[in-house]
Design a protein around this motif. Sequence first.
Motif, PDB file in Angstrom:
ATOM      1  N   SER A  10       0.843  -1.191   0.000  1.00 25.76           N
ATOM      2  CA  SER A  10       0.000   0.000   0.000  1.00 25.76           C
ATOM      3  C   SER A  10       0.877   1.239   0.000  1.00 25.76           C
ATOM      4  CB  SER A  10      -0.918   0.013   1.215  1.00 25.76           C
ATOM      5  OG  SER A  10      -1.501   1.301   1.380  1.00 25.76           O
ATOM      6  N   LEU A  13      -0.142   3.389   3.227  1.00 27.53           N
ATOM      7  CA  LEU A  13       0.257   2.895   4.539  1.00 27.53           C
ATOM      8  C   LEU A  13       1.720   2.485   4.605  1.00 27.53           C
ATOM      9  CD1 LEU A  13      -2.946   0.810   5.265  1.00 27.53           C
ATOM     10  CD2 LEU A  13      -2.336   3.030   6.236  1.00 27.53           C
ATOM     11  N   ARG A  15       3.297  -0.195   3.672  1.00 24.06           N
ATOM     12  CA  ARG A  15       3.475  -1.556   4.174  1.00 24.06           C
ATOM     13  C   ARG A  15       2.667  -2.500   3.294  1.00 24.06           C
ATOM     14  NH1 ARG A  15       0.153  -0.978   9.781  1.00 24.06           N
ATOM     15  NH2 ARG A  15       1.149   1.061   9.689  1.00 24.06           N
ATOM     16  N   MET A  17      -0.310  -5.058   2.840  1.00 26.22           N
ATOM     17  CA  MET A  17      -1.610  -5.260   3.459  1.00 26.22           C
ATOM     18  C   MET A  17      -2.229  -6.540   2.903  1.00 26.22           C
ATOM     19  SD  MET A  17      -2.146  -2.829   5.669  1.00 26.22           S
ATOM     20  CE  MET A  17      -3.920  -2.803   5.943  1.00 26.22           C
ATOM     21  N   ILE A  68      -6.535  -1.377  10.930  1.00 29.25           N
ATOM     22  CA  ILE A  68      -5.342  -0.867  11.624  1.00 29.25           C
ATOM     23  C   ILE A  68      -5.785  -0.196  12.926  1.00 29.25           C
ATOM     24  CG2 ILE A  68      -3.920  -0.607   9.547  1.00 29.25           C
ATOM     25  CD1 ILE A  68      -4.634   2.486   9.880  1.00 29.25           C
ATOM     26  N   SER A  72      -4.949   3.340  15.418  1.00 28.30           N
ATOM     27  CA  SER A  72      -5.809   4.502  15.202  1.00 28.30           C
ATOM     28  C   SER A  72      -6.873   4.604  16.294  1.00 28.30           C
ATOM     29  CB  SER A  72      -6.442   4.430  13.805  1.00 28.30           C
ATOM     30  OG  SER A  72      -7.117   3.187  13.603  1.00 28.30           O
ATOM     31  N   MET A  85      -3.411   8.291  10.975  1.00 25.29           N
ATOM     32  CA  MET A  85      -3.285   6.916  10.504  1.00 25.29           C
ATOM     33  C   MET A  85      -4.623   6.393   9.986  1.00 25.29           C
ATOM     34  SD  MET A  85      -1.565   4.230   9.847  1.00 25.29           S
ATOM     35  CE  MET A  85       0.030   4.428  10.656  1.00 25.29           C
ATOM     36  N   ARG A  88      -5.179   7.754   6.537  1.00 23.43           N
ATOM     37  CA  ARG A  88      -4.380   7.055   5.527  1.00 23.43           C
ATOM     38  C   ARG A  88      -5.019   5.702   5.188  1.00 23.43           C
ATOM     39  NH1 ARG A  88      -0.059   9.470   8.417  1.00 23.43           N
ATOM     40  NH2 ARG A  88       0.349   7.626   9.690  1.00 23.43           N
ATOM     41  N   TRP A  89      -5.541   5.035   6.206  1.00 23.06           N
ATOM     42  CA  TRP A  89      -6.223   3.760   5.967  1.00 23.06           C
ATOM     43  C   TRP A  89      -7.491   3.975   5.131  1.00 23.06           C
ATOM     44  CZ3 TRP A  89     -11.009   1.807   7.592  1.00 23.06           C
ATOM     45  CH2 TRP A  89     -11.176   0.418   7.444  1.00 23.06           C
ATOM     46  N   TYR A  92      -6.419   4.320   1.695  1.00 22.20           N
ATOM     47  CA  TYR A  92      -6.041   3.001   1.192  1.00 22.20           C
ATOM     48  C   TYR A  92      -7.270   2.235   0.700  1.00 22.20           C
ATOM     49  CZ  TYR A  92      -5.456  -2.062   2.023  1.00 22.20           C
ATOM     50  OH  TYR A  92      -5.505  -3.429   1.926  1.00 22.20           O
TER      51      TYR A  92
END
Length: 249
Positions: A10, A13, A15, A17, A68, A72, A85, A88-89, A92
């Motif tokens: 992602s 993020l 990372r 996922m 996440i 969060s 956060m 951002r998710w 995503y």
Amino acid sequence: MEVRYFKEPSRFLNRDMEFKVYGQGGQPCIAFPCECGRFYDFENNGMVQAVAPLLEEGRLLLITVDSIDRESWNGEGPARPRIEMQERWHNYICEEIIPRALQLSAWNGRVLTAGCSLGALHAVNLYLRRPDLVRGAIGLSGIYSAAYFFDGYMDDLVYRNSPMDYMANMPADHSYIPLLRDQGKLILCAGQGAFENDALASTQELTHILRNLGVNVWKDIWGTDVVHDWPWWCKQLPYFLRNLLDTGN
């Protein structure tokens, strides 16, 4: 039923996922787990089996995603980094998962969302914020105010992720109102049994706010035997999904 596992990077993020996809095609529905849950929780708790007939009929493609929440909504430390956060998710899901779901399903239209407990907040928040991407949502036993998770802290991003706040202040002539009123469907369900009190009150309050705006919402309150747990959500999800699948694109 076809089951596929994915682990993809992602950009939002920073990372990898993980998510799983159930079914071969049909209307894509993105499913959010309970508080701090994982992408495999729907399968492990019987939800995938509960909607198996819809998957096998080719009417539904279920995409179960990771939360996440521990970073969060349920994280430790200052509120601002945690809500950043969450945002951002959210991006995503909107910019990476939804396009991927449409690609995997070859669906020409908007997606559905569904979730239980904190996952209900994610599903409903996504629908109300982005009805251009989501045509319907199912919220099971959800609490729809960020104040419950951020101890009253409020800023621009918390507000943006708190449906009871931003919908209460949404102008009646907002461009999203026709999408929510005429081209979408929201289902809010809560029980009256153990550990459902907060969800029941929140469901009632958000329904009142939305109906004042003329937004299409089906509130369904189940009995005093209905508790805050997977066995009841396994009964509710297929019941409501059939309704959404029967109401077009």
